[in-house]
Design a protein around this motif. Structure first.
Motif, short mmCIF file in Angstrom:
data_model
loop_
_atom_site.label_atom_id
_atom_site.label_comp_id
_atom_site.label_asym_id
_atom_site.label_seq_id
_atom_site.Cartn_x
_atom_site.Cartn_y
_atom_site.Cartn_z
N VAL A 12 0.86 -1.19 0.00
CA VAL A 12 0.00 0.00 0.00
C VAL A 12 0.90 1.24 0.00
CG1 VAL A 12 -1.92 -1.16 1.17
CG2 VAL A 12 -0.17 0.02 2.52
N PRO A 13 0.34 2.40 -0.39
CA PRO A 13 1.15 3.63 -0.42
C PRO A 13 1.58 4.08 0.98
CG PRO A 13 -1.08 4.03 -1.29
CD PRO A 13 -1.01 2.59 -0.89
N PRO A 14 2.61 4.94 1.05
CA PRO A 14 3.11 5.41 2.35
C PRO A 14 2.03 6.00 3.26
CG PRO A 14 4.65 6.03 0.63
CD PRO A 14 3.44 5.45 -0.05
N LEU A 51 9.20 11.98 18.96
CA LEU A 51 10.15 13.08 18.84
C LEU A 51 10.00 13.81 17.51
CD1 LEU A 51 13.21 11.08 20.17
CD2 LEU A 51 11.73 12.63 21.46
N ASP A 52 9.58 13.10 16.47
CA ASP A 52 9.40 13.70 15.14
C ASP A 52 8.36 12.89 14.39
OD1 ASP A 52 10.27 15.48 12.88
OD2 ASP A 52 10.78 13.53 12.00
N ILE A 53 7.43 13.59 13.77
CA ILE A 53 6.42 12.93 12.93
C ILE A 53 6.35 13.72 11.63
CG2 ILE A 53 3.99 12.31 12.65
CD1 ILE A 53 3.82 12.11 15.73
N THR A 54 6.74 13.10 10.53
CA THR A 54 6.64 13.70 9.21
C THR A 54 5.63 12.86 8.44
OG1 THR A 54 8.96 14.36 9.33
CG2 THR A 54 7.92 14.40 7.15
N PRO A 55 4.40 13.38 8.23
CA PRO A 55 3.34 12.57 7.62
C PRO A 55 3.80 11.84 6.36
CG PRO A 55 2.45 14.65 8.36
CD PRO A 55 3.95 14.74 8.53
N ASP A 56 3.44 10.57 6.31
CA ASP A 56 3.68 9.70 5.17
C ASP A 56 5.16 9.44 4.87
OD1 ASP A 56 0.93 9.96 5.08
OD2 ASP A 56 0.92 11.16 3.25
N ALA A 57 6.08 9.85 5.78
CA ALA A 57 7.50 9.71 5.47
C ALA A 57 8.34 9.19 6.64
CB ALA A 57 8.08 11.05 5.00
N ARG A 58 8.16 9.72 7.87
CA ARG A 58 9.06 9.36 8.95
C ARG A 58 8.38 9.52 10.31
NH1 ARG A 58 13.34 12.97 8.33
NH2 ARG A 58 12.23 14.40 9.72
N ILE A 59 8.73 8.62 11.22
CA ILE A 59 8.30 8.68 12.62
C ILE A 59 9.53 8.36 13.46
CG2 ILE A 59 6.76 7.71 14.38
CD1 ILE A 59 5.04 6.68 11.92
N PRO A 81 8.29 5.41 -0.90
CA PRO A 81 7.49 4.85 -1.99
C PRO A 81 8.35 3.88 -2.81
CG PRO A 81 7.38 7.26 -1.99
CD PRO A 81 8.43 6.86 -1.00
N GLU A 82 7.75 2.75 -3.14
CA GLU A 82 8.43 1.77 -4.00
C GLU A 82 7.37 1.12 -4.87
OE1 GLU A 82 11.10 -2.18 -3.39
OE2 GLU A 82 11.72 -0.40 -2.27
N GLY A 83 7.36 1.46 -6.16
CA GLY A 83 6.31 0.99 -7.05
C GLY A 83 4.97 1.49 -6.53
N ASP A 84 4.00 0.56 -6.40
CA ASP A 84 2.69 0.91 -5.85
C ASP A 84 2.64 0.77 -4.34
OD1 ASP A 84 1.69 1.40 -8.37
OD2 ASP A 84 0.91 -0.64 -8.64
N GLY A 85 3.77 0.41 -3.74
CA GLY A 85 3.79 0.14 -2.30
C GLY A 85 4.73 1.04 -1.55
N THR A 86 5.18 0.52 -0.41
CA THR A 86 6.04 1.28 0.50
C THR A 86 7.14 0.38 1.04
OG1 THR A 86 4.15 2.60 1.21
CG2 THR A 86 6.07 2.61 2.66
N ARG A 87 8.35 0.88 1.00
CA ARG A 87 9.47 0.22 1.68
C ARG A 87 9.52 0.83 3.08
NH1 ARG A 87 12.35 -4.05 1.24
NH2 ARG A 87 12.24 -3.77 -1.01
#
Length: 175
Positions: A24-26, A85-93, A117-123
């Motif tokens: 699924v997407p990020p 400590l840090d929350i970047t939506p859809d990218a990093r926690i 993002p990796e293809g249609d999914g998420t790494r």
């Protein structure tokens, strides 16, 4: 500071990374961390009588506890407390947490969860820097236990994401 009655152990630190590819997407993976209902499907305390309080904001965190039965011994009281400590939506926690067993702090960790993002999914990349504060009876097993528990927890993520999307979990029988 060492707790009264406990010898000052030699400091033990380690870092490990666990990666997984989610279908699924990020934004959906990020939601599995942020949404309490989805989070409970994959991020759970082992044992019985689990309690949770979760505030997904910077400065907020999660407090959880449970009772873990141990054969031929008293049950263990498990506790987990984290701070975001840090929350970047859809990218990093980024969060720090401490795990306790029977009120004794066992380890503290700094965790960075990256969503790429990796293809249609998420790494998903989970990097954990752990400081073992009080060794178990078998200290050589502490890091493998923590790494394995993290992998087990993340193994539940695809099913939680599929349930959120109204799909059958991976490996579920189809009609």
């Amino acid at each position: 500071m060492t707790l009264p009655g406990y010898p000052a152990p030699e400091a033990r630190y380690d870092t490990f990374t666990v990666e997984s590819l989610q279908a699924v997407p990020p934004g959906a993976v990020f939601g599995a961390f942020a949404d309490d209902t989805v989070r409970r499907r994959w991020f759970r305390m082992p044992g019985r009588h689990a309690t949770y309080r979760h505030d997904f904001t910077v400065g907020g965190g999660e407090v959880a506890s449970s009772v873990f039965p141990v054969p031929d011994a008293e049950p263990e009281r498990l506790a987990y407390a984290s701070t975001y400590l840090d929350i970047t939506p859809d990218a990093r926690i980024v969060f720090a947490y401490t795990s306790r067993v029977n009120d004794v702090p066992r380890w503290s960790s700094l965790v960075t969860v990256e969503l790429h993002p990796e293809g249609d999914g998420t790494r998903l990349r989970w990097t954990e820097q752990a400081a073992f504060l009080t060794p178990s009876a078998e200290p050589a097993h502490d890091l493998p236990h923590l790494r394995g528990a993290t992998r087990l927890r993340l193994n539940g993520l695809p099913a939680a994401l599929a349930a959120t999307a109204g799909e059958a979990p991976p490996g579920a029988p189809t009609a």
